[in-house]
Scaffold this active site. Structure first.
Site, PDB file in Angstrom:
ATOM      1  N   GLY A   1       0.787  -1.223   0.000  1.00  0.00           N
ATOM      2  CA  GLY A   1       0.000   0.000   0.000  1.00  0.00           C
ATOM      3  C   GLY A   1       0.822   1.277   0.000  1.00  0.00           C
ATOM      4  O   GLY A   1       0.349   2.314   0.458  1.00  0.00           O
TER       5      GLY A   1
ATOM      6  N   THR B   1       1.904   3.100  -2.690  1.00  0.00           N
ATOM      7  CA  THR B   1       1.317   4.048  -3.622  1.00  0.00           C
ATOM      8  C   THR B   1       0.011   4.603  -3.051  1.00  0.00           C
ATOM      9  O   THR B   1      -0.259   5.804  -3.125  1.00  0.00           O
ATOM     10  CB  THR B   1       1.060   3.345  -4.972  1.00  0.00           C
TER      11      THR B   1
ATOM     12  N   HIS C   1      10.724 -21.842  17.185  1.00  0.00           N
ATOM     13  CA  HIS C   1      12.113 -21.424  16.960  1.00  0.00           C
ATOM     14  C   HIS C   1      12.340 -20.004  17.485  1.00  0.00           C
ATOM     15  O   HIS C   1      13.253 -19.745  18.260  1.00  0.00           O
ATOM     16  CB  HIS C   1      12.417 -21.505  15.458  1.00  0.00           C
ATOM     17  N   GLU C   2      11.436 -19.093  17.088  1.00  0.00           N
ATOM     18  CA  GLU C   2      11.608 -17.695  17.504  1.00  0.00           C
ATOM     19  C   GLU C   2      11.465 -17.562  19.015  1.00  0.00           C
ATOM     20  O   GLU C   2      12.171 -16.785  19.651  1.00  0.00           O
ATOM     21  CB  GLU C   2      10.601 -16.787  16.795  1.00  0.00           C
TER      22      GLU C   2
HETATM   23  P1  ADP Z   1       2.510  -0.881  -3.458  1.00  0.00           P
HETATM   24  O1  ADP Z   1       2.601   0.481  -4.065  1.00  0.00           O
HETATM   25  O2  ADP Z   1       3.028  -0.925  -2.052  1.00  0.00           O
HETATM   26  O3  ADP Z   1       3.097  -1.960  -4.278  1.00  0.00           O
HETATM   27  P2  ADP Z   1      -0.266  -0.409  -3.840  1.00  0.00           P
HETATM   28  O4  ADP Z   1      -0.432   0.823  -3.052  1.00  0.00           O
HETATM   29  O5  ADP Z   1      -0.140  -0.228  -5.307  1.00  0.00           O
HETATM   30  O6  ADP Z   1       0.972  -1.233  -3.310  1.00  0.00           O
HETATM   31  O7  ADP Z   1      -1.458  -1.398  -3.510  1.00  0.00           O
HETATM   32  C1  ADP Z   1      -2.205  -2.042  -4.501  1.00  0.00           C
HETATM   33  C2  ADP Z   1      -3.641  -2.207  -4.064  1.00  0.00           C
HETATM   34  O8  ADP Z   1      -3.729  -3.095  -2.948  1.00  0.00           O
HETATM   35  C3  ADP Z   1      -4.261  -0.917  -3.588  1.00  0.00           C
HETATM   36  O9  ADP Z   1      -4.828  -0.227  -4.636  1.00  0.00           O
HETATM   37  C4  ADP Z   1      -5.302  -1.399  -2.584  1.00  0.00           C
HETATM   38  O10 ADP Z   1      -6.491  -1.763  -3.216  1.00  0.00           O
HETATM   39  C5  ADP Z   1      -4.672  -2.635  -2.009  1.00  0.00           C
HETATM   40  N1  ADP Z   1      -3.987  -2.342  -0.753  1.00  0.00           N
HETATM   41  C6  ADP Z   1      -2.657  -2.460  -0.550  1.00  0.00           C
HETATM   42  N2  ADP Z   1      -2.343  -2.135   0.723  1.00  0.00           N
HETATM   43  C7  ADP Z   1      -3.484  -1.785   1.333  1.00  0.00           C
HETATM   44  C8  ADP Z   1      -3.798  -1.356   2.663  1.00  0.00           C
HETATM   45  N3  ADP Z   1      -2.849  -1.212   3.597  1.00  0.00           N
HETATM   46  N4  ADP Z   1      -5.093  -1.078   2.959  1.00  0.00           N
HETATM   47  C9  ADP Z   1      -6.037  -1.221   2.009  1.00  0.00           C
HETATM   48  N5  ADP Z   1      -5.801  -1.620   0.756  1.00  0.00           N
HETATM   49  C10 ADP Z   1      -4.551  -1.919   0.397  1.00  0.00           C
HETATM   50 ZN    ZN Z   2      16.656 -18.153  14.278  1.00  0.00          ZN
HETATM   51 MG    MG Z   3       3.251   0.883  -5.972  1.00  0.00          MG
END
Ligand code: ADP
Ligand code: ZN
Ligand code: MG
Length: 602
Positions: free
Chosen positions: A202, A204, A419-420
């Protein structure tokens, strides 16, 4: 788009064809018959011509209408041959006039037509080119998508399970909302905020949410878009982007996938990379050149921070890094709730149960899961999504992810949990070890299936022998715990063993902590990446000494392993309790574990 232009081209061709036809008609509609000069003379001599108009090289005339000849009243044209024509004409009573040949229309057509055709073709080619390659006409203009505040409806509500990252971003939002207030108080803003974390967590989305929350324009573009085919354009693009952003301040510039642009310079410069380097240099220049007081915040995201050019991470550039980590069970539950908002589901749906079924999944996986379950429900003609669809969807997605080695099966999770706990309990029982911060069995990447985080309480420059031994015991605690619980051991400890062996070897060879070897220093082995020369001791010590060193290292390790076993055997019920808790919650804080230990050991 493509189709539309094909149509236009057909229309032009049709137009050109029509013009040509009109042109022809204009000259032929008057039905002027071209006749040989001999025939004209014949007609003249038969007294069948009424009038003629003569130009320098042609004669146009009209045949008498009361004559008996065919084609009476007809217009004719002939090429003039005889220069002494006027006498003849006088003789036969023909009215005649000289005419200066007007070539105006002819000329107009012969000039205008090609010009019109060429302009038409040029126009359509240009249009096609610009439509296929935006930026053809404005090379160097940046392609950043600008989202104005009302287009961005992403808020923090839409991002779940990453509360710590959100907390850190709050400051950025406060600043963007009221930059004057912030700087008035003497607050200093970071210029660049780097979001770091595995794909799909998430990042982006978070960046968009920051813009949505603070209601400022959001310039978004990805690192690969900067790197252009034409040399120099990437740099121009960066310059242009910053100029635009400053005009729109306060605002956010977001560079997604920074690693595409910000790879460390100087690797593999086999040509073709210069462009990326220039672009990166320009970015660094711009970052140094702007004052955060104008209200422009630079944000970037990457899932490979380790390959970034160190210059990008220097103070004054991307000096704040925010980790966007994989969600724990609680986090997954919240993310599921976010995505379930748009979907009809049965009230009996147990969201926390779904979260428990999806260890290791990130936000993008969970969004996919909800979507998949909804599709299944549609296929089954159901009004609402139920647990059955979710179970099937989880199975499908897990099957896909297992191939990518990211999820672990329940059996492995159990081993990882014990383990942890082994590490943690040994660390907690021994004085002088760094306090345990938290234990987690959320898999990260391929290498680490779980981790025990210890945070030193203070900076250390000296270590005592007992501390080093305790550290070795802690490292061996993982394997010891596996042995006690499962009477079997796994490969999961290989990283621990390597670290423990390194410490033991240093104790013997460098710190003079072994009585057998004595107070001597042997330089650590230098490893050459290209040559495998087998065992090297650089001729510093004899084979006999090497044997003693090996024996001493082994002894340290085996003594500490026995110690770890002893500690863990005494605390077996705490291991069981802790492991159950860890398997349920996937993450326990050090405090919780200490409380558990206090309760059981007293
Ligand atoms: P990244 O940029 O980290 O690769 P994105 O922001 O593009 O990931 O996430 C892709 C999709 O996954 C988002 O559009 C959303 O629908 C979903 N998503 C990812 N993380 C979350 C989150 N923390 N909460 C809600 N939806 C999420
Ligand atoms: Zn270990
Ligand atoms: Mg991304």
């Amino acid at each position: 788009m493509e189709k539309h232009h094909k149509f236009s081209i057909w229309y032009t061709l049709l137009g050109i064809w029509l013009v040509l036809i009109l042109h022809n008609l204009l000259f032929s509609a008057l039905a002027i018959r071209t006749i040989p000069y001999s025939e004209f003379l014949q007609l003249l001599k038969e007294n069948n011509v009424t009038e003629v108009a003569i130009t320098a090289n042609q004669i146009q005339g009209k045949i008498k209408s009361n004559s008996a000849t065919p084609g009476q009243g007809e217009l004719f044209r002939t090429v003039r041959v005889d220069p002494e024509l006027s006498k003849l004409l006088e003789e036969y009573n023909v009215t005649f006039k000289g005419e200066i040949e007007s070539t105006f229309f002819k000329n107009l057509f012969s000039w205008l037509l090609p010009i019109i055709v060429f302009v038409g073709i040029w126009y359509f080619l240009m249009k096609r080119m610009t439509s296929q390659q935006p930026g053809f006409m404005m090379l160097g203009k940046n392609k950043a998508k600008i989202y104005m505040q009302d287009e961005l409806d992403v808020t923090f509500e839409d991002v779940a399970g990453v509360d710590e990252s959100k907390q850190e971003l709050m400051e950025v939002i406060d600043f963007l909302k009221e930059p004057e207030k912030f700087t008035g108080l003497g607050g200093k803003m970071p210029k660049g905020v780097l979001l770091v974390g595995p794909p799909g967590t998430g990042k982006t989305l978070l960046a968009k949410a920051v813009a949505g929350e603070s209601q400022v324009p959001f310039f978004s573009l990805s690192g690969s878009e900067f790197v252009e085919m034409f040399v120099g354009l990437g740099a121009a693009r960066v310059r242009d982007l910053f100029i635009q952003a400053k005009q729109k301040a306060p605002c956010i510039i977001f560079i997604d996938e920074l690693d595409a642009l910000g790879k460390a310079r100087g690797f593999g410069t086999m040509g073709g990379h210069d462009e990326r380097e220039q672009t990166l240099n320009q970015l660094l220049v711009e970052m140094d050149g702007f004052d955060p007081k104008v209200g422009v915040i630079l944000m970037a995201a990457t899932n490979r921070p380790e390959i970034l050019d160190p210059a990008l991470l220097r103070p004054g550039r991307f000096d704040r890094q925010i980790l966007v980590d994989r969600p724990d069970k609680q986090g997954r539950e919240e993310i599921l709730k976010v995505h379930l908002r748009n979907i009809k589901y049965e009230e009996t749906l147990d969201i926390s149960q779904i979260a428990a079924m999806t260890p290791g999944m990130v936000g993008a996986d969970l969004a996919n899961l909800v979507n998949e379950a909804a599709l299944l429900a549609v296929r089954r003609n159901k009004q609402k999504v139920s647990m059955a669809e979710f179970e099937e969807a989880v199975e499908r997605i897990v099957a896909g992810l297992e191939k990518k080695n990211r999820l672990i099966n329940p059996n492995e999770r159990k081993i990882v949990a014990y383990h942890e706990l082994g590490h943690a309990i040994v660390a907690l029982s021994l004085p002088g070890t760094d306090p345990v911060q938290k234990i987690s069995i959320i898999p990260r990447g391929i290498a680490a299936l779980g981790y025990t985080m210890q945070r030193p309480t203070e900076d250390r420059y000296l270590m005592k022998k007992t501390e080093l031994l305790n550290r070795i015991a802690t490292l061996l605690g993982g394997r010891a715990s596996e042995e006690i619980i499962f009477q079997d051991i796994s490969t999961g400890a290989h990283n621990d063993l390597s670290k423990a062996t390194d410490i033991a070897r240093s104790m013997v060879k460098e710190y003079g902590m072994s009585s057998e070897v004595g107070q001597v220093y042997f330089a650590p082995e230098k490893k050459s990446p290209f040559l495998d020369l087998g065992r090297r001791n650089g001729g510093e010590y004899s084979e006999a000494t090497a044997e003693i060193i090996d024996k001493e290292v082994k002894e340290i390790i085996s003594n500490q392993y026995s110690r770890a076993l002893e500690i863990l055997r005494a605390n077996k019920d705490i291991i069981e309790k802790g492991a159950a808790l860890l398997l349920e919650k996937e993450k326990i804080e050090g405090e919780e574990l200490r409380a558990l230990m206090d309760k059981f050991s007293s």
